[in-house]
Scaffold this motif. Structure first.
Motif, short mmCIF file in Angstrom:
data_model
loop_
_atom_site.label_atom_id
_atom_site.label_comp_id
_atom_site.label_asym_id
_atom_site.label_seq_id
_atom_site.Cartn_x
_atom_site.Cartn_y
_atom_site.Cartn_z
N UNK A 1 49.46 40.58 42.82
CA UNK A 1 50.23 41.71 43.35
C UNK A 1 49.89 43.02 42.65
N UNK A 2 48.61 43.20 42.35
CA UNK A 2 48.16 44.46 41.77
C UNK A 2 48.23 44.55 40.26
N UNK A 3 48.74 43.51 39.60
CA UNK A 3 48.86 43.55 38.14
C UNK A 3 47.49 43.49 37.49
N UNK A 4 46.62 42.60 38.00
CA UNK A 4 45.27 42.45 37.48
C UNK A 4 44.27 42.88 38.55
N UNK A 5 43.26 43.65 38.13
CA UNK A 5 42.24 44.11 39.08
C UNK A 5 40.93 43.37 38.89
N UNK A 6 39.91 43.83 39.61
CA UNK A 6 38.60 43.18 39.57
C UNK A 6 37.97 43.23 38.19
N UNK A 7 38.38 44.20 37.36
CA UNK A 7 37.78 44.33 36.04
C UNK A 7 38.14 43.16 35.12
N UNK A 8 39.12 42.34 35.53
CA UNK A 8 39.53 41.19 34.72
C UNK A 8 38.76 39.92 35.09
N UNK A 9 37.70 40.03 35.88
CA UNK A 9 36.93 38.86 36.27
C UNK A 9 36.27 38.19 35.06
N UNK A 10 35.94 38.97 34.02
CA UNK A 10 35.36 38.38 32.82
C UNK A 10 36.37 37.50 32.10
N UNK A 11 37.63 37.92 32.09
CA UNK A 11 38.70 37.10 31.51
C UNK A 11 38.79 35.78 32.26
N UNK A 12 38.62 35.85 33.56
CA UNK A 12 38.66 34.66 34.40
C UNK A 12 37.56 33.68 33.99
N UNK A 13 36.36 34.20 33.73
CA UNK A 13 35.23 33.34 33.36
C UNK A 13 35.49 32.64 32.03
N UNK A 14 36.01 33.37 31.05
CA UNK A 14 36.26 32.76 29.75
C UNK A 14 37.47 31.82 29.80
N UNK A 15 38.42 32.09 30.67
CA UNK A 15 39.54 31.16 30.85
C UNK A 15 39.05 29.82 31.39
#
Length: 328
Positions: free
Chosen positions: A292-306
């Motif tokens: 809902x807009x809290x996290x944007x596309x720039x957090x995709x790296x966090x997704x990879x490390x998660x």
């Protein structure tokens, strides 16, 4: 929300396959070296970056010649790939001979620190040369295969949006697949590939069976570094702009791909790279929607490390890896 995610899925798959193919080929270098030496070669990302700069320099040099326009671009790309892969392969062999071989019997932490040091040296050397020659370490290569292709999926089904890609997408994907299939065949079907697998299984026994262990290790570094350098060229063709720091984050993600598929497993590295690329592009396209807009596309790296953390917790040997029994 689900409908919007489905509508963007074709574009996500196209972008994810492109990025995933790059991750997969770079991950092969990590997994090959680890399979034989149990060493995480953190300088491999910088070899990829060096390949991107060498390839871009070759493109700029060749495109400055008037006669080159008479040659199809695909042939120019093949020449640049072969030259760059050869140079980065020799670079990898040199790094192994100078920095890693003297430390082969040292505690594992020491070669690991050495690999990190080599990566910083390569970063600064490439940055110095780029600034010396062009005045800027951010380099834009020549435009190749820039024809825009649009898939009119909305006319076929209202569930999907149209998807577009450059013609370089097809070139990058096809060449990456050829590289991966060729390596798989080499490792599993050729005499040298079998010898490399024997060294990875038991180095001492392999030497007793008249296999030149040092030669096989050098060959491993040559092939892994050549693949990394060639992938750097493909990256430069697809994304255009490069800098001396692209190897760090991409190298880390390629390492994640290798762990995700099963470090030391060739086919696992391929699968892990493709999967990570698709998941990362899915996150970039849909994180804002999901949160809902809290996290944007720039957090995709966090997704990879998660993803890496989850795999290490629940399946530390990787999706296609096998548990290794500890020798006592």
């Amino acid at each position: 929300m689900f409908l919007e995610m489905i509508q963007t899925l074709p574009q996500v798959l196209i972008d994810g396959l492109t990025l995933g193919a790059v991750y997969a080929v770079v991950a092969l270098g990590y997994t090959m070296v680890y399979g034989i030496l149990q060493l995480i070669n953190f300088a491999h990302g910088e070899i990829f970056m060096t390949g991107a700069f060498i390839g871009t320099a070759l493109f700029i040099f060749l495109m400055g010649m008037s006669w080159i326009t008479a040659i199809p671009q695909i042939l120019v790309l093949i020449v640049v790939l072969v030259v760059t892969a050869s140079l980065t392969g020799l670079m990898g062999m040199g790094i192994e001979r100078v920095a890693y071989r003297p430390l082969r019997k040292a505690p594992r932490l020491i070669p690991l620190i050495t690999a990190i040091g080599i990566s910083f040296i390569l970063q600064d050397v490439v940055r110095f040369i780029a600034e010396l020659s062009s005045g800027n370490y951010i380099v834009t290569g020549p435009s190749l295969f820039t024809e825009q292709i649009t898939l009119k999926l909305s006319s076929v089904s209202s569930n999907f949006n149209d998807a577009s890609f450059k013609s370089s997408f097809i070139i990058v994907l096809v060449i990456a697949i050829i590289l991966m299939v060729s390596l798989d065949y080499f490792i599993n079907k050729t005499k040298y590939g079998i010898a490399m697998r024997a060294v990875a299984l038991d180095r001492d026994t392999a030497s007793l069976m008249s296999i030149n262990v040092n030669k096989m290790i050098s060959l491993t570094f040559f092939i892994g570094s050549a693949l990394g350098g060639a992938t750097g060229v493909l990256f430069a063709v697809q994304y255009g702009t490069i800098d001396p720091f692209i190897g760090f984050i991409l190298g880390m993600k390629a390492f994640i791909a290798a762990v995700l598929g099963g470090i030391g497993n060739i086919r696992g590295a391929m699968f892990g790279g493709i999967l990570l690329g698709v998941l990362e592009m899915f996150a970039a396209a849909n994180l804002s929607l999901i949160t809902a807009g809290i996290l944007g596309a720039e957090y995709k790296d966090v997704f990879a490390f998660a993803i890496l953390i989850l795999v290490l917790i629940f399946k530390p040997e990787g999706l296609l890896g096998r548990p290794v029994a500890e020798k006592v």
